[in-house]
Design a protein around this motif. Structure first.
Motif, PDB file in Angstrom:
ATOM      1  N   HIS A   1     131.417  -6.175   2.167  1.00 47.55           N
ATOM      2  CA  HIS A   1     132.688  -5.740   2.756  1.00 47.55           C
ATOM      3  C   HIS A   1     133.510  -4.820   1.855  1.00 47.55           C
ATOM      4  CE1 HIS A   1     132.079  -8.653   5.955  1.00 47.55           C
ATOM      5  NE2 HIS A   1     131.678  -9.488   5.014  1.00 47.55           N
TER       6      HIS A   1
ATOM      7  N   GLU B   1     136.110 -10.780   7.503  1.00 47.16           N
ATOM      8  CA  GLU B   1     136.475  -9.806   8.526  1.00 47.16           C
ATOM      9  C   GLU B   1     137.818 -10.160   9.167  1.00 47.16           C
ATOM     10  OE1 GLU B   1     133.180  -9.629  11.211  1.00 47.16           O
ATOM     11  OE2 GLU B   1     131.846  -8.789   9.688  1.00 47.16           O
ATOM     12  N   SER B   2     138.040 -11.439   9.424  1.00 51.23           N
ATOM     13  CA  SER B   2     139.304 -11.869  10.029  1.00 51.23           C
ATOM     14  C   SER B   2     140.480 -11.627   9.102  1.00 51.23           C
ATOM     15  CB  SER B   2     139.234 -13.356  10.382  1.00 51.23           C
ATOM     16  OG  SER B   2     138.278 -13.580  11.375  1.00 51.23           O
TER      17      SER B   2
ATOM     18  N   GLN C   1     130.005 -18.991   7.445  1.00 49.33           N
ATOM     19  CA  GLN C   1     131.171 -18.413   8.119  1.00 49.33           C
ATOM     20  C   GLN C   1     131.979 -17.482   7.229  1.00 49.33           C
ATOM     21  OE1 GLN C   1     133.276 -21.862   9.491  1.00 49.33           O
ATOM     22  NE2 GLN C   1     131.999 -22.067  11.311  1.00 49.33           N
TER      23      GLN C   1
ATOM     24  N   ASP D   1     131.374 -14.389   6.126  1.00 50.00           N
ATOM     25  CA  ASP D   1     131.487 -13.011   6.628  1.00 50.00           C
ATOM     26  C   ASP D   1     132.548 -12.903   7.711  1.00 50.00           C
ATOM     27  OD1 ASP D   1     129.648 -11.795   4.967  1.00 50.00           O
ATOM     28  OD2 ASP D   1     127.971 -12.108   6.337  1.00 50.00           O
ATOM     29  N   SER D   2     132.538 -13.850   8.613  1.00 48.68           N
ATOM     30  CA  SER D   2     133.525 -13.847   9.697  1.00 48.68           C
ATOM     31  C   SER D   2     134.936 -14.055   9.149  1.00 48.68           C
ATOM     32  CB  SER D   2     133.175 -14.942  10.697  1.00 48.68           C
ATOM     33  OG  SER D   2     134.113 -14.992  11.731  1.00 48.68           O
ATOM     34  N   ALA D   3     135.079 -14.919   8.167  1.00 46.32           N
ATOM     35  CA  ALA D   3     136.391 -15.172   7.565  1.00 46.32           C
ATOM     36  C   ALA D   3     136.909 -13.924   6.858  1.00 46.32           C
ATOM     37  CB  ALA D   3     136.302 -16.333   6.585  1.00 46.32           C
TER      38      ALA D   3
ATOM     39  N   TYR E   1     141.211  -7.969   8.967  1.00 43.92           N
ATOM     40  CA  TYR E   1     141.894  -7.581  10.208  1.00 43.92           C
ATOM     41  C   TYR E   1     143.359  -8.010  10.172  1.00 43.92           C
ATOM     42  CZ  TYR E   1     143.123  -7.369  15.136  1.00 43.92           C
ATOM     43  OH  TYR E   1     143.759  -7.090  16.312  1.00 43.92           O
TER      44      TYR E   1
END
Length: 152
Positions: A28, A66-67, A60, A62-64, A70
């Motif tokens: 990221h 990205e969140s 989780q 990667d999702s965290a 954002y």
């Protein structure tokens, strides 16, 4: 000539020369994507950001990340409303789209229920629709032309 190993912005910020092989930030925050790192750094601070990500299960992370990126980006664009403001705008768009869809369905149903006769457009009314054109062979047309004394 050896190429230098690429270090993600988080590891570089923490003073590391290399990323760990299982560094969750590398994907990221590579040097080509420093803007996201700067936004996260300004909003959360790197220490807080890494603590938040460390609390999340490995599958989780990667999702965290990205969140959180954002959230920091939205907070930068709209400092007062933040993600709640973005959510409200999206919910309003969804609500308006649903209303528009309901209106279109009602209109379609009303058009189906009214048994209005289909009118023929004016340019079609000039033609005799009961007459089917007959295609002539090229030999027949030559004979017809000679019988009638010329072209039609």
């Amino acid at each position: 000539m050896e190429s230098k190993p690429v270090v993600c912005a988080v590891c570089k910020h923490n003073g590391k020369q290399l990323c760990d092989p299982n560094c969750c930030f590398a994907r990221h925050f590579m040097p080509s994507n420093l803007e996201d790192f700067q936004i996260v750094k300004q909003h959360f601070g790197i220490t807080n950001f890494t603590k938040l990500v460390d609390k999340v299960a490995d599958d989780q992370k990667d999702s965290a990340i990205e969140s959180l990126v954002y959230e920091a980006t939205i907070r930068r664009m709209t400092p007062i409303e933040g993600t709640l403001g973005a959510k409200a705008v999206l919910q309003d768009k969804i609500r308006k789209t649903i209303k528009e869809l309901v209106r279109a369905k009602r209109k379609l149903e009303s058009l189906k229920s009214t048994k209005t006769p289909i009118t023929t457009p004016p340019f079609v009314a000039d033609f005799d629709l009961n007459v089917v054109p007959v295609m002539e062979n090229s030999t027949d047309s030559k004979e017809d032309n000679s019988k009638t004394g010329g072209s039609r």
